[in-house]
Enzyme design. Structure first.
Site, mmCIF file in Angstrom:
data_model
loop_
_atom_site.group_PDB
_atom_site.id
_atom_site.type_symbol
_atom_site.label_atom_id
_atom_site.label_comp_id
_atom_site.label_asym_id
_atom_site.label_seq_id
_atom_site.Cartn_x
_atom_site.Cartn_y
_atom_site.Cartn_z
ATOM 1 N N LYS A 1 0.859 -1.197 0.000
ATOM 2 C CA LYS A 1 0.000 0.000 0.000
ATOM 3 C C LYS A 1 0.892 1.243 0.000
ATOM 4 O O LYS A 1 1.771 1.395 0.869
ATOM 5 C CB LYS A 1 -0.864 -0.041 1.262
ATOM 6 C CG LYS A 1 -2.172 0.681 1.141
ATOM 7 C CD LYS A 1 -3.011 0.366 2.375
ATOM 8 C CE LYS A 1 -4.270 1.156 2.409
ATOM 9 N NZ LYS A 1 -4.867 1.133 3.750
HETATM 10 C C1 E4P Z 1 -8.216 1.488 4.085
HETATM 11 O O1 E4P Z 1 -7.468 1.070 3.237
HETATM 12 C C2 E4P Z 1 -8.122 2.848 4.641
HETATM 13 O O2 E4P Z 1 -6.875 3.062 5.214
HETATM 14 C C3 E4P Z 1 -9.239 3.054 5.614
HETATM 15 O O3 E4P Z 1 -10.455 2.628 5.014
HETATM 16 C C4 E4P Z 1 -9.360 4.478 6.120
HETATM 17 O O4 E4P Z 1 -10.526 4.592 6.896
HETATM 18 P P1 E4P Z 1 -10.778 5.805 7.915
HETATM 19 O O5 E4P Z 1 -10.964 7.039 7.099
HETATM 20 O O6 E4P Z 1 -12.024 5.416 8.639
HETATM 21 O O7 E4P Z 1 -9.566 5.881 8.787
#
Ligand code: E4P
Length: 217
Positions: free
Chosen positions: A83
């Site tokens: 990622k």
């Molecule tokens: C997933 O890949 C993201 O990091 C995550 O959905 C972010 O979510 P949040 O905005 O609730 O922290």
């Protein structure tokens, strides 16, 4: 639509996986902090539970260091998805790592133009954060719609991974638009089964059944 679980809580992942509800997992530095565990150790455990893609996020900000971290994370297991943040350095690292055949999830996407760049850099997944846009009174779901149109216009194969999902309405909306994947916390996935009319109907059936005085077993 594929369901990814947005957590590093291995028990929650395992519980949902037993029900066939887990096509993959997403983590980020905040979720690793919440787990209280070592990133390599917890990610390895998650990869042992789930056969689908497991996103593990780099923390370097410069392309060469991102590439080095991405290669190290990818060694954990075959289903690791590296990622990377949607910055120029992240896009450079995306180009290199996807060229090596690694799955890449480009994260922190807040515009359709950013999603276009990620597709051109060879991302496997693009993660538009819809909840964080909604928090700013912008329309996160509309962003998913725009990216769907753009990717379909040009036949990009990058999968749209609707992220930062906060509610069951988000899930339904992105499914209607045709997001390839959504990632949500375990609590949101569990809530998808709830409906007040289901509870009310079941209560009525149970009350009437008790009056029959019968047993099935
Ligand atoms: C997933 O890949 C993201 O990091 C995550 O959905 C972010 O979510 P949040 O905005 O609730 O922290």
């Amino acid at each position: 639509m594929k369901f990814f679980v947005d957590t590093a809580d291995t028990q929650a992942i395992s519980d949902l996986n037993d029900l066939g509800m887990v096509d993959g997992v997403t983590t980020n530095p905040s979720l690793i902090l919440k787990s209280g565990r070592d990133i390599i150790e917890v990610t390895r455990e998650i990869c042992g539970i789930v056969t689908g893609p497991v996103s593990a996020e780099v923390v370097a900000l410069e392309a060469d260091a991102m590439i080095a971290e991405g290669r190290k994370l990818a060694e954990i297991a075959e289903n690791i998805t590296v990622k990377l943040p949607l910055t120029w350095d992240g896009l450079k690292a995306c180009k290199v790592l996807s060229g090596e055949g690694k799955m890449v999830n480009v994260t922190l996407c807040f515009s359709a133009n950013q999603a276009l760049l990620a597709a051109k850099a060879g991302a496997t997944f693009i993660s538009p954060f819809i909840g964080r846009l909604d928090d700013m009174s912008l329309d996160g779901v509309e962003l998913i719609e725009d990216i769907r149109t753009i990717y379909d216009n040009y036949g990009y194969e990058t999968e749209i991974l609707a992220a930062s999902i906060r509610s069951i309405n988000h899930v339904q909306q992105v499914a209607l638009i045709g997001a390839d994947v959504m990632t949500a916390p375990p609590e949101v996935i569990k809530k998808l089964a709830s409906h007040p009319l289901t509870d009310k109907g079941l209560e009525q059936f149970m009350a009437d059944w008790a009056k029959t005085g019968q047993n099935i077993l």
